[in-house]
Each structure stands twice: as structure tokens, then as C-alpha cells.
Motif scaffolding. Structure first.
Motif, PDB file in Angstrom:
ATOM      1  N   ARG A  12      -1.939  -6.064   9.109  1.00  0.00           N
ATOM      2  CA  ARG A  12      -1.418  -5.394   7.845  1.00  0.00           C
ATOM      3  C   ARG A  12      -2.423  -5.355   6.892  1.00  0.00           C
ATOM      4  NH1 ARG A  12      -1.185  -5.279   3.275  1.00  0.00           N
ATOM      5  NH2 ARG A  12      -1.839  -7.647   3.249  1.00  0.00           N
ATOM      6  N   HIS A  13      -2.872  -4.094   6.350  1.00  0.00           N
ATOM      7  CA  HIS A  13      -3.933  -3.972   5.334  1.00  0.00           C
ATOM      8  C   HIS A  13      -3.507  -2.818   4.362  1.00  0.00           C
ATOM      9  CE1 HIS A  13      -5.845  -0.301   6.858  1.00  0.00           C
ATOM     10  NE2 HIS A  13      -5.059  -0.667   7.871  1.00  0.00           N
ATOM     11  N   ALA A  14      -4.065  -2.979   3.410  1.00  0.00           N
ATOM     12  CA  ALA A  14      -3.843  -1.747   2.317  1.00  0.00           C
ATOM     13  C   ALA A  14      -4.558  -0.627   2.645  1.00  0.00           C
ATOM     14  CB  ALA A  14      -4.405  -2.272   0.600  1.00  0.00           C
ATOM     15  N   HIS A  16      -6.086   3.089   1.942  1.00  0.00           N
ATOM     16  CA  HIS A  16      -6.226   3.733   1.037  1.00  0.00           C
ATOM     17  C   HIS A  16      -6.158   5.462   1.267  1.00  0.00           C
ATOM     18  CE1 HIS A  16      -6.851   0.220  -1.210  1.00  0.00           C
ATOM     19  NE2 HIS A  16      -7.582  -0.147  -0.447  1.00  0.00           N
ATOM     20  N   GLN A  69      -3.904   8.183  -7.070  1.00  0.00           N
ATOM     21  CA  GLN A  69      -4.252   7.424  -5.848  1.00  0.00           C
ATOM     22  C   GLN A  69      -3.917   8.230  -4.407  1.00  0.00           C
ATOM     23  OE1 GLN A  69      -4.206   3.106  -6.029  1.00  0.00           O
ATOM     24  NE2 GLN A  69      -2.484   3.439  -7.771  1.00  0.00           N
ATOM     25  N   GLN A  71      -3.874   7.595  -1.493  1.00  0.00           N
ATOM     26  CA  GLN A  71      -2.870   7.325  -0.464  1.00  0.00           C
ATOM     27  C   GLN A  71      -1.541   7.771  -0.423  1.00  0.00           C
ATOM     28  OE1 GLN A  71      -4.422   5.428  -2.713  1.00  0.00           O
ATOM     29  NE2 GLN A  71      -4.175   3.342  -2.634  1.00  0.00           N
ATOM     30  N   CYS A 152       0.487   0.676   1.992  1.00  0.00           N
ATOM     31  CA  CYS A 152      -0.306   0.349   0.827  1.00  0.00           C
ATOM     32  C   CYS A 152       0.764   0.113  -0.090  1.00  0.00           C
ATOM     33  CB  CYS A 152      -1.241   1.413   0.441  1.00  0.00           C
ATOM     34  SG  CYS A 152      -2.269   0.799  -0.863  1.00  0.00           S
ATOM     35  N   ALA A 153       0.876  -1.046  -0.790  1.00  0.00           N
ATOM     36  CA  ALA A 153       1.743  -1.451  -1.678  1.00  0.00           C
ATOM     37  C   ALA A 153       1.079  -0.540  -3.154  1.00  0.00           C
ATOM     38  CB  ALA A 153       1.893  -2.892  -2.159  1.00  0.00           C
ATOM     39  N   ILE A 154       1.898   0.033  -3.809  1.00  0.00           N
ATOM     40  CA  ILE A 154       1.258   0.739  -5.065  1.00  0.00           C
ATOM     41  C   ILE A 154       2.279   0.085  -6.299  1.00  0.00           C
ATOM     42  CG2 ILE A 154       0.650   3.016  -5.967  1.00  0.00           C
ATOM     43  CD1 ILE A 154      -1.254   2.601  -3.718  1.00  0.00           C
ATOM     44  N   GLY A 155       1.497  -0.600  -6.992  1.00  0.00           N
ATOM     45  CA  GLY A 155       1.954  -0.958  -8.264  1.00  0.00           C
ATOM     46  C   GLY A 155       1.541  -0.365  -9.491  1.00  0.00           C
ATOM     47  N   GLY A 156       0.175   0.371  -9.072  1.00  0.00           N
ATOM     48  CA  GLY A 156      -0.585   1.294 -10.154  1.00  0.00           C
ATOM     49  C   GLY A 156       0.288   2.472 -10.349  1.00  0.00           C
ATOM     50  N   LEU A 177       7.957  -0.222  -7.099  1.00  0.00           N
ATOM     51  CA  LEU A 177       6.644  -0.188  -5.999  1.00  0.00           C
ATOM     52  C   LEU A 177       6.849   1.069  -5.413  1.00  0.00           C
ATOM     53  CD1 LEU A 177       4.448  -2.459  -5.556  1.00  0.00           C
ATOM     54  CD2 LEU A 177       5.548  -2.598  -3.239  1.00  0.00           C
ATOM     55  N   LYS A 191     -10.326  -9.221   6.340  1.00  0.00           N
ATOM     56  CA  LYS A 191      -9.293  -9.893   5.379  1.00  0.00           C
ATOM     57  C   LYS A 191     -10.337 -10.667   4.655  1.00  0.00           C
ATOM     58  CE  LYS A 191      -5.119  -9.112   5.870  1.00  0.00           C
ATOM     59  NZ  LYS A 191      -4.683  -7.941   5.398  1.00  0.00           N
ATOM     60  N   ARG A 193      -9.333 -13.551   1.973  1.00  0.00           N
ATOM     61  CA  ARG A 193      -8.416 -14.529   1.386  1.00  0.00           C
ATOM     62  C   ARG A 193      -9.103 -15.914   1.072  1.00  0.00           C
ATOM     63  NH1 ARG A 193      -5.796 -10.144   1.369  1.00  0.00           N
ATOM     64  NH2 ARG A 193      -3.608 -10.105   2.001  1.00  0.00           N
TER      65      ARG A 193
HETATM   66  C1  LIG Z   1       2.638  -5.556  -6.142  1.00  0.00           C
HETATM   67  C2  LIG Z   1       1.162  -4.946  -5.709  1.00  0.00           C
HETATM   68  C3  LIG Z   1       0.504  -4.031  -6.048  1.00  0.00           C
HETATM   69  C4  LIG Z   1      -0.462  -3.115  -5.713  1.00  0.00           C
HETATM   70  N1  LIG Z   1      -0.801  -1.900  -6.027  1.00  0.00           N
HETATM   71  C5  LIG Z   1      -1.835  -1.389  -5.745  1.00  0.00           C
HETATM   72  C6  LIG Z   1      -2.410  -0.013  -6.014  1.00  0.00           C
HETATM   73  O1  LIG Z   1      -1.859   0.217  -7.034  1.00  0.00           O
HETATM   74  N2  LIG Z   1      -3.541   0.478  -5.404  1.00  0.00           N
HETATM   75  C7  LIG Z   1      -4.051   0.134  -4.342  1.00  0.00           C
HETATM   76  O2  LIG Z   1      -4.994   0.542  -3.745  1.00  0.00           O
HETATM   77  N3  LIG Z   1      -3.743  -1.308  -3.858  1.00  0.00           N
HETATM   78  C8  LIG Z   1      -2.523  -1.835  -4.415  1.00  0.00           C
HETATM   79  N4  LIG Z   1      -2.076  -2.973  -3.792  1.00  0.00           N
HETATM   80  C9  LIG Z   1      -2.734  -3.713  -2.648  1.00  0.00           C
HETATM   81  C10 LIG Z   1      -3.574  -4.669  -3.020  1.00  0.00           C
HETATM   82  O3  LIG Z   1      -4.916  -4.229  -3.576  1.00  0.00           O
HETATM   83  C11 LIG Z   1      -4.180  -5.440  -1.442  1.00  0.00           C
HETATM   84  O4  LIG Z   1      -2.921  -5.923  -0.948  1.00  0.00           O
HETATM   85  C12 LIG Z   1      -4.982  -6.406  -1.823  1.00  0.00           C
HETATM   86  O5  LIG Z   1      -6.394  -6.209  -2.127  1.00  0.00           O
HETATM   87  C13 LIG Z   1      -5.149  -7.258  -0.442  1.00  0.00           C
HETATM   88  O6  LIG Z   1      -5.789  -6.425   0.523  1.00  0.00           O
HETATM   89  P1  LIG Z   1      -5.029  -6.259   1.934  1.00  0.00           P
HETATM   90  O7  LIG Z   1      -3.646  -5.898   1.697  1.00  0.00           O
HETATM   91  O8  LIG Z   1      -5.975  -5.204   2.635  1.00  0.00           O
HETATM   92  O9  LIG Z   1      -4.842  -7.551   2.739  1.00  0.00           O
HETATM   93  C14 LIG Z   1      -1.065  -3.776  -4.255  1.00  0.00           C
HETATM   94  C15 LIG Z   1      -0.578  -4.638  -3.650  1.00  0.00           C
HETATM   95  C16 LIG Z   1       0.446  -5.397  -4.275  1.00  0.00           C
HETATM   96  C17 LIG Z   1       1.228  -6.558  -3.688  1.00  0.00           C
END
Ligand SMILES: Cc1cc2nc3c(=O)[nH]c(=O)nc-3n(C[C@H](O)[C@H](O)[C@H](O)COP(=O)(O)O)c2cc1C
Length: 203
Positions: A12-14, A16, A69, A71, A152-156, A177, A191, A193
Motif C-alpha cells: 500500500r502506498h500513497a 498521486h 490534488q 489524485q 491515497c489518504a487525502i487530509g489536505g 478524509l 517505502k 519509514r
Molecule cells: C491522514 C492522512 C492525510 C494525508 N493527506 C494527504 C494529502 O492531502 N495529500 C497527499 O498527497 N498525501 C496525503 N497523505 C499520504 C501521506 O503523505 C503518505 O501516506 C505518507 O507520505 C507515507 O507514504 P506511503 O503512504 O506511500 O507509505 C495523507 C496520509 C494520511 C494518513
């Protein structure tokens, strides 16, 4: 099983940027939503709501509310996770109905509601409710990865703007979210971490 689960967390990865023309099969979406539904929650109050968007125009409007964004607009499906607020009031029929599942006897239910009322009065409800939604989101993202679906989690996002797009009253529920789902247009990066030693303390 142990290794498979670990591989899942690594996979699992974010994402974009998604492949915009690839549809997410309905049964895959339902599987991911089911992982959210089965998540644990404080007092068992299932504080979340899931709103699913599949239309291009809706995804574009959501993208605009998420600081543009890419994504969000390119995903096959966007799930917006809302935290319940008004329904978490101790007097609400929602709280009574959900608590009655665990406490079917009237007296036990009254006791549980009394405890909950005290907790609710002492708690930052929006923050507490949002925390439960993040647990559901994490489960959904891991489940998605398990069936080859990227996320991709988006909190932004701009809260007021997102409420306007969703046509919701922020006093009733709040967006927590935005969760785009689909098939990533780019390979996962390595990854990043911290080692466990930097976050771990045995006492
Ligand atoms: C609560 C939360 C909010 C996030 N908001 C954003 C976001 O707005 N835009 C984005 O590109 N990634 C967002 N991310 C993804 C993180 O940047 C990403 O999970 C982190 O850099 C680790 O990378 P990975 O998920 O690929 O392992 C968010 C992740 C979390 C958990």
C-alpha cells in the motif's frame, strides 16, 4: 499469513496520479467499503459515514476543494469519509440504538448512557469522532491494497469548500478524509519509514 500481511502493508502506498479511464469493479468497491464498516470504534458508535463519488464532474469539484490534488480528479472512485457529530449527542436516538445492541437490558443501557454522557461532556467530540474515521480509512486502504486497488489518504482539503461540494452542514457531520481509489499511474516509491528502534520503548 504473517508474511502476506506484511507484504500488504509494504505494497500500500500513497498514489498521486491514477489511471483515469480504468473503472473500479463494483464488487471491489463494496469489499473496500465493507472493510471500513467492520472497523472498531470507540463505544461501538461507528462514527463514520461514507459518501461515494463516481462522476467526473463531482471528482473535479472534490479535487478543487482538495487544493487541486490530481489524485482526486483522476481516481476511479472517490470516497469521502464523514465523522458524525450531532448524532453522537447522548440524547440522540442514534446513540441509544447503537448502545442498546451491547446493553439490551434497560437498566444496563441507562448506566452505559450515563457513562457516555459524562465522557461526551469531557471530550473534544470532533477530534474524537474523526479519530474513529481514520481507523476505518486505514482498514479500507489496506483492504484495497489486498485486492490490487491503489489509494491515497487525502487530509489536505479546505473544510468549508468541501462541505459546500458535499452539501453538508458542518454542525451535523464533518469531512475527515477524502479517499481516492483506483489504479496508480506510477510505480510505488521506496517505502520510507523510521526503524522500529526510533519509535519503540519497552518498559
Ligand atoms: C491522514 C492522512 C492525510 C494525508 N493527506 C494527504 C494529502 O492531502 N495529500 C497527499 O498527497 N498525501 C496525503 N497523505 C499520504 C501521506 O503523505 C503518505 O501516506 C505518507 O507520505 C507515507 O507514504 P506511503 O503512504 O506511500 O507509505 C495523507 C496520509 C494520511 C494518513
Amino acid at each position: 499469513m504473517r508474511n502476506e500481511l506484511l507484504q500488504l502493508f509494504l505494497r500500500r502506498h500513497a498514489c498521486h496520479q491514477f489511471l483515469p479511464d480504468r473503472a473500479l469493479p463494483r464488487e471491489d468497491l463494496e469489499f473496500i467499503l465493507e472493510a471500513g464498516r467492520l472497523s472498531p470504534s470507540s463505544f461501538g458508535l461507528e462514527q463514520w459515514k461514507f459518501i461515494v463519488f463516481e462522476q467526473a464532474a463531482d471528482k473535479q469539484a472534490l479535487q478543487a476543494a482538495c487544493f487541486g490534488q490530481a489524485q482526486v480528479g483522476s481516481a476511479s472512485v472517490v470516497v469521502v469519509i464523514l465523522a458524525r457529530l450531532a448524532e453522537l449527542h447522548p440524547d440522540s436516538p442514534y446513540v441509544r440504538r447503537l448502545m442498546a445492541r451491547e446493553y439490551p437490558q434497560a437498566e444496563a443501557l441507562q448506566g452505559a448512557l450515563r457513562n457516555y454522557r459524562e465522557f461526551h461532556a469531557a471530550t473534544d467530540v470532533p477530534t474524537w469522532s474523526a479519530a474513529q474515521c481514520h481507523i476505518a480509512a486505514a482498514n479500507m486502504m489496506t483492504a484495497a491494497a489486498g485486492i490490487g486497488v491503489d489509494s491515497c489518504a487525502i487530509g489536505g482539503f479546505i473544510p468549508g469548500e468541501l462541505c459546500r461540494v458535499l452539501d453538508i452542514d458542518a454542525r451535523i457531520s464533518q469531512p475527515v478524509l477524502v479517499l481516492p481509489l483506483g489504479y496508480c499511474a506510477h510505480p510505488a516509491g521506496e517505502k520510507q519509514r523510521l526503524p522500529l528502534t526510533e519509535m519503540l520503548e519497552f518498559r
